[in-house]
Write a protein that holds these residues in place. Structure first.
Motif, mmCIF file in Angstrom:
data_model
loop_
_atom_site.group_PDB
_atom_site.id
_atom_site.type_symbol
_atom_site.label_atom_id
_atom_site.label_comp_id
_atom_site.label_asym_id
_atom_site.label_seq_id
_atom_site.Cartn_x
_atom_site.Cartn_y
_atom_site.Cartn_z
ATOM 1 N N ASP A 198 44.020 41.164 46.613
ATOM 2 C CA ASP A 198 44.360 42.148 45.523
ATOM 3 C C ASP A 198 45.406 41.514 44.620
ATOM 4 O O ASP A 198 46.083 42.116 43.892
ATOM 5 C CB ASP A 198 44.630 43.641 46.294
ATOM 6 N N ARG A 199 45.828 40.314 44.801
ATOM 7 C CA ARG A 199 46.617 39.680 44.043
ATOM 8 C C ARG A 199 46.255 38.403 43.384
ATOM 9 O O ARG A 199 45.465 37.491 43.935
ATOM 10 C CB ARG A 199 47.764 39.054 45.132
ATOM 11 N N GLU A 200 46.328 38.192 42.073
ATOM 12 C CA GLU A 200 45.649 37.244 41.246
ATOM 13 C C GLU A 200 46.087 35.787 41.796
ATOM 14 O O GLU A 200 45.380 34.768 41.773
ATOM 15 C CB GLU A 200 45.894 37.250 39.717
ATOM 16 N N THR A 216 39.393 39.050 42.477
ATOM 17 C CA THR A 216 40.587 40.039 42.669
ATOM 18 C C THR A 216 39.944 41.240 42.650
ATOM 19 O O THR A 216 39.426 41.786 42.043
ATOM 20 C CB THR A 216 41.632 39.653 41.585
#
Length: 328
Positions: A198-200, A216
């Protein structure tokens, strides 16, 4: 195993000749069992292995001799070799195996046409069987109900049948240190990897160049991003307990054949209690392997990655006896 057909396609495009060498039967303790294969051209081995050592060297030399021989025009000359490795000083394995050398002369239009069909099926991801005539001639695409690897007779001619089947995808949830070490290892082992975070900054192509796909995602809405199948593997290694639980819940509602969660016994207890409170049965939660990986006393991210890769090899072997896996 798609790499095999990619290599053969290169030979097709240049109309070159090569030899496909396959272990077609084995008894006792041998370096590789039926299904192992390699490709040899006029320069020698250029893909795969049938076990290494002196017997592989002898098979390579025999394949080169087959390519050098001048015979009448035709498709698919074949030669069968027998190795008794119980008397080979380099092995002393106590077994024996047969190797089929099958010439592929891609200057032949008929052979190129057959392999155009084979390549198309391989790229589609559908399971298929390759039938190689033991006495020479064109190979065939086999019916899906054939057992493999095996020796069969069709219309009075003996064939060796080798099956190919696409393995499931390894979905890695969490792009941290262990995932960074794990993806190159799994890719080298012919596992198709998809990485999600969930973190680019932790889910990008630069970080995971060897992954098939990188996304993502929102862990709370995974059903919008992922559709797991009964062939797939799930590895959960996110940034925290809450995210792990979201992914575990999602995975448990899927038919995925393998679910592994990285973490301690404490994490196991926490996630288990939360999910049971939501209504999951204890039997359902037993699907999840915590901690993921074989117990080899691993500590560093690289060591943990090796333990996980080893466990996935073990899992894959349960479903792939006699079947060559390939990536798409």
């Amino acid at each position: 195993m798609l790499e095999l057909f990619q290599e053969l396609e290169k030979k097709q495009n240049t109309h070159e000749r090569c030899v496909l060498a396959l272990v077609i039967s084995s008894t006792g303790s041998v370096p590789r069992e039926a299904g192992a294969m390699m490709l040899v051209d006029a320069r020698g081995l250029f893909w795969g292995t049938i076990g290494g050592g002196i017997t592989e060297f002898q098979a390579i030399e025999a394949a080169k001799e087959l390519l050098q021989a001048k015979e009448a025009e035709g498709c698919g000359r074949a030669k069968r070799l027998h190795f008794d490795v119980s008397v080979q000083n380099s092995f002393m394995c106590g077994g024996a195996y047969d190797v089929l050398l099958y010439e592929l002369d891609f200057a032949q239009n008929e052979l190129r046409e057959v392999f155009r069909q084979i390549n198309a099926v391989a790229r589609s991801g559908e399971p298929f069987q390759l039938l190689l005539p033991l006495e020479g001639g064109l190979p065939l695409l086999g019916a899906k109900d054939k057992s493999y690897p095996s020796l069969v007779e069709l219309e009075g001619k003996p064939y060796y049948v080798q099956g190919f089947q696409q393995d499931g995808t390894v979905y890695i949830f969490g792009g941290g240190h262990v995932a960074l070490e794990l993806v190159p290892v799994l890719a080298h082992l012919d596992f198709r990897c998809v990485v999600m975070d969930d973190r680019e900054d932790f889910a990008n192509r630069e970080r995971f160049a060897q992954a098939a796909e990188v996304f993502t995602v929102d862990y709370e809405q995974l059903e919008k991003s992922v559709a797991l199948t009964a062939k797939d593997y799930v590895l959960i290694m996110t940034r925290g307990h809450s995210c792990d639980t979201e992914v575990e819940r999602f995975a448990l509602r899927s038919p995925a054949k393998y679910i592994g969660l990285m973490g301690s016994k404490n994490k196991k207890a926490l996630t288990r209690a939360k999910l049971m409170a939501e209504g999951f049965a204890a039997a359902e939660l037993e699907r999840v392997i915590i901690p993921v990986g074989l117990d080899i006393k691993s500590e560093t991210p690289a060591e943990i990655a090796i333990s996980i890769a080893a466990q996935l090899i073990q899992e894959r072997a349960k479903f792939s006896s006699g079947i060559n896996k390939y990536r798409v």
